[in-house]
Design a protein around this motif. Structure first.
Motif: not given
Lengths: 297, 284
Positions: B107, B109-113
């Protein structure tokens, strides 16, 4: 259904799930590697400090000093952040603490609509409304550039484009504060505003800072809206009324001709790589801080 | 002392209200500005025709190519994103069910992406296309936008799945279902409202994004007949027409902006209505 058939379908399903998740999660690495690969020719021929801190931008002569662009980017996004902070903080407090239910609902709808508006529309608005306004200010301040296409105009537009994004996060943060905390402070005799100022704001301060960091990195990557109002002149801007040329604008304006000049594409891809690295670092730490609050409350 | 405390509170309240009203005022100013500038140029001809010869010098024609191109691009990209996002979101909730630490990492990492600027995606896609020797085309733009919106899509489906009871997963597992089956058979129905809003969110983003398609979609005066042809998009049409020195062409940029704004508004209203309607067969 026959068990072994079910089993094979499950295997297939599982690999589909894993492959799609891996594609998405590895995307930043793929992007980073490809950009690094492209910018390599420039990186081996010129030291990186010279590329970053030199202001000598003459692609046809092989001079690729990115400092004017980096500097413009930093100034525009910091200015945008400065303008955005009072508005987002004030309305987040108002919406979550003071507003009656129906007003809060209306305001949330307004934020949602604002969040959905494409960047190019914000840019248009900047040209119609902000640029003439800034131009008037610049004229009365006797500035050299009175056109209004300036760092200041870009700062204002960027503040508006990032506003709904940051505001939504702040609202979530304020709502994550436990009710009991507020109630016990109120019971001690503090006024509502004292409670907010001395207890709630203190409690979520790092979260607020993280939300603004995310806003800053969003402002850093904002392309079209900024490009339309910033003036696009390669120089170190000497006042907020001067024109600038941020990194994303450099990329968007020149991709068409970058193949015709040697190493030009390397310089552009390097600027994309810098954007990528800065944004990932900012976002990673900001999200870590925000996570900490979400898990605690 | 006591009265001062409440006086301060009253003043603060008014200041906060003023700042908040300013945001509403900005939204109204955006709508007012664009409608005022573009309404005179907006007519049936502009919406229903492709550019004819001399369109960019102020002669007849319209922006139908950009409207259709944008819709194709947004729908195609959202569909591709669905194919990636649905299984990815289910994986987080089924196979990673007993690994909360990994769920958290994914989660994060997805937010960073989500924060990576579209222009960087655009530059990457452009590199990739050069590498493979592909010309700019609708398909390339669709894939770029799909990758751009997938992290948001996965996260919003994931959020809606988090409201599900854990009991649903555990009881289905104890009945002998495979984890993937639980995802696609049970969680799918539960996350239908989430998937719908995620799809519409992606559609809006796909319609409005300029920076990532600048490199990939190309531009054409015709309506694309296959996904390997280049396509015009509304934001690019606005952007290009605005840089024209001819006032008639500039006005059309504002008209195109009205069309884009209206499409985006319709999508956002639709997503509200649909997400309410679909949430009825939810197990709490």
């Amino acid at each position: 259904m026959n068990f072994s058939l079910r089993y094979y379908i499950e295997k297939l399903r599982k690999s589909w799930m894993i492959i799609s998740l891996v594609i998405i999660l590895s995307l930043p690495f793929l992007i980073g590697i490809s950009l690094l690969f492209k910018s390599w020719p420039l990186l081996v021929s010129t030291p990186i400090s010279e590329i970053i801190f030199s202001s000598n931008w003459m692609p046809t002569k092989g001079n690729f000093g990115l400092w004017p662009f980096i500097f413009s980017s930093i100034v525009v996004s910091l200015l945008g952040l400065l303008i955005m902070i009072p508005f987002t903080l004030a309305s987040a407090i108002y919406i979550t603490q003071f507003a009656p239910n129906w007003i809060s609902k209306v305001l949330r709808t307004v934020i949602d609509i604002l969040a959905g508006i494409p960047s190019v529309i914000f840019g248009l608005w900047g040209i119609i409304v902000i640029v003439p306004m800034v131009s008037e200010w610049a004229t009365s301040a006797n500035s050299a550039n009175a056109s209004g296409y300036s760092i200041l105009a870009a700062g204002i537009v960027v503040a508006v484009t990032t506003l709904p994004f940051v505001l939504n996060m702040l609202i979530e943060l304020f709502e994550s504060v436990p009710r009991e905390l507020k109630e016990s402070t109120l019971a001690m005799g503090a006024s509502h505003w004292q409670t907010i100022k001395d207890v709630i704001l203190k409690k979520i301060r790092p979260g607020i800072i993280a939300a603004f960091t995310l806003g800053l990195s969003k402002a850093f990557g904002e392309t079209i809206a900024v490009l339309m109002v910033v003036g696009n002149v390669v120089q170190i801007p000497d006042s907020i009324f001067a024109a600038g040329y941020p990194l994303p604008a450099l990329l968007a304006n020149n991709y068409g001709e970058m193949m015709s000049i040697p190493k030009y594409d390397s310089a552009l891809m390097l600027s994309a790589l810098m954007l990528l690295i800065i944004v990932i670092l900012f976002n990673y730490f900001a999200h870590k801080v925000i996570r900490f609050y979400q898990s605690k409350m | 002392m006591n009265s001062r405390k409440y006086l301060v509170e009253k003043i603060v309240k008014i200041i906060l209200l003023i700042f908040t009203i300013f945001i509403v005022f900005v939204l109204l100013s955006i709508f007012y500005g664009i409608f005022k500038k573009g309404l005179s140029a907006l007519n049936w001809e502009i919406i229903s025709q492709v550019p004819k010869g001399g369109y960019y010098f102020g002669k007849e024609g319209g922006i139908l190519n950009a409207i259709v191109g944008s819709l194709y691009l947004a729908i195609g990209a959202s569909l591709i994103a669905l194919v990636i996002s649905i299984p990815a979101a289910f994986f987080i909730h089924t196979y990673l069910f007993s690994y909360p630490k990994w769920q958290k990492r994914v989660r994060l990492w997805l937010d960073v992406l989500w924060g990576i600027p579209p222009i960087v995606y655009g530059a990457f896609a452009f590199n990739f296309m050069l590498f493979m020797g592909w010309p700019s085309s609708l398909l390339a733009a669709m894939i770029t936008v799909a990758l751009l919106i997938s992290p948001v899509m996965i996260r919003s489906m994931d959020e809606s799945l988090q409201h599900n009871s854990k009991g649903l997963f555990e009881s289905a597992l104890s009945l002998g279902f495979f984890k993937g089956e639980i995802g696609f058979k049970f969680l799918f129905k539960q996350s239908l409202p989430g998937i719908t809003t995620a799809f519409l969110l992606a559609l809006g983003k796909g319609l409005g994004d300029t920076a990532s398609v600048l490199f990939t979609a190309g531009f054409t005066d015709y309506i694309p007949e296959s996904i390997t042809e280049p396509a015009a998009t509304l934001p690019l049409a606005i952007f290009f027409q605005l840089s024209s020195p001819i006032p008639e062409v500039k006005e059309r940029a504002y008209a195109a902006a009205i069309v884009l704004t209206i499409i985006i508004l319709v999508i956002s209203i639709l997503s509200r209505v649909l997400s309410k309607r679909f949430s009825k067969n939810r197990i709490k």
